[in-house]
Scaffold this active site. Structure first.
Site, short mmCIF file in Angstrom:
data_model
loop_
_atom_site.label_atom_id
_atom_site.label_comp_id
_atom_site.label_asym_id
_atom_site.label_seq_id
_atom_site.Cartn_x
_atom_site.Cartn_y
_atom_site.Cartn_z
CG HIS A 16 -2.10 -0.93 0.88
ND1 HIS A 16 -2.94 -1.33 2.04
CD2 HIS A 16 -2.79 -1.57 -0.09
CE1 HIS A 16 -3.77 -2.33 1.68
NE2 HIS A 16 -3.80 -2.19 0.46
CG ASP A 75 -0.16 3.70 3.87
OD1 ASP A 75 -0.42 2.89 3.11
OD2 ASP A 75 -0.73 3.52 5.07
CG HIS A 89 -3.47 -4.88 5.06
ND1 HIS A 89 -4.66 -4.43 6.02
CD2 HIS A 89 -2.88 -4.10 4.48
CE1 HIS A 89 -4.78 -3.04 5.58
NE2 HIS A 89 -3.66 -2.83 4.65
#
Length: 301
Positions: free
Chosen positions: A63, A65, A140
């Site tokens: 991801h 970030d 996740h």
């Protein structure tokens, strides 16, 4: 044995106080970066850690970030003419994100610094002699996410009284004993390591978990950790939202630490929607030895 510097502790949206995720782990002369959110290179400078001997990057998942700081960091390493190759350890899907990101900036198959891309699968990642790094899968959302376990080597010290009683001479013979090897003395006697070594001691365990959904199956991996670093993006009152976004609540992280007999819990990936004291209060009700990481915190294990 392990020193942690938190370079970024925010959730997906940074704040004036919290940068995107990144942790520097230092041990036995090695410096390993776990995740590289946007702005990580500046955080390395602000923390005083700098870029020296930074040659391993462990990515929990792909991801943005957690990875958008890679191009900037690599550009700086190129300008500094670093001769060290960077090894990136990540799941295959995460490596694909990195490759495509770098290709968009520098062209297909090119990078600003020498790179070695190593896909992760559960098990050993690094063996640095003084410590090891292993990984295990974490659920996740739709990512191939991994968490990382750092463990120092077990040490056994020579017992001076036993060496004296057995008339073991100084020099290489004692060094071989300390290294756990059997030796034969000049007088014909054989000295076994168990005769002169004390009990095993000194093993330290650090576990770093990135973003996660349920904690099912994580307890066996984090059990007995001296420090567990894990996300706490939501409070329990917003557990339904946490499920929708694939994240944990502070109480879930604390419950994992409690049932796994962790010594200290460090919460990160903090959302600006809650005051820190509310997150900490929820965690400490279940696991008293909890703390919230802030940018530039340092923890020694």
């Amino acid at each position: 044995m392990f020193s942690l510097t938190f370079l970024g502790t925010s959730a997906s949206v940074p704040s004036p106080e919290r940068n995107h995720p990144g942790i520097l782990v230092e041990a036995a002369g090695s410096r390993i970066l776990v995740d590289c959110g946007e702005g990580t290179q500046r955080q390395l400078l602000r923390s005083g850690a700098g870029f020296r001997r930074l040659d391993h990057l462990l990515l929990t998942h792909g991801h943005f970030d957690h990875v958008l700081g890679i191009p900037g960091l690599f550009s700086t390493l190129r300008l500094r003419q670093s001769s060290d190759a960077m090894t990136i350890h990540a799941g295959p899907g995460t490596l694909d994100v990195v490759v495509r990101m770098l290709a968009g900036l520098w062209g297909e198959g090119r990078a600003p610094i020498p790179l070695d891309l190593v896909p992760l699968s559960e098990g050993r990642v690094l063996d640095a002699g003084e410590f090891t790094v292993d990984c295990f899968p974490v659920r996740h959302r739709d990512t191939d996410s991994f968490a990382f376990t750092f463990q120092s080597a077990v040490r056994r010290h020579l017992l001076p009284d036993r060496l004296l009683a057995l008339r073991v001479p100084d020099g290489p013979v004692r060094r071989e004993r300390a290294e756990g090897r059997q030796v034969k003395l000049d007088d014909g006697r054989t000295i076994d390591p168990e005769q002169v070594l004390g009990p095993a001691q000194g093993r330290k365990k650090l576990v770093i978990v990135g973003d996660a959904e349920p904690t099912d199956g994580l307890a066996e991996h984090v059990r007995d950790a001296d420090v567990l670093v894990i996300e706490a993006t939501f409070l329990e009152r917003d557990a339904a939202i946490a499920r929708d976004y694939g994240h944990l609540t502070a109480s879930e992280a604390a419950a994992l630490a409690a049932r796994s007999e962790v010594k200290q819990l460090v919460l990160t990936h903090i959302s600006g929607r809650y005051p820190d004291e509310d997150i900490l209060a929820e965690a400490t009700r279940i696991f008293p030895n909890s703390r919230i990481a802030v940018d530039f915190d340092r923890i020694a294990i």
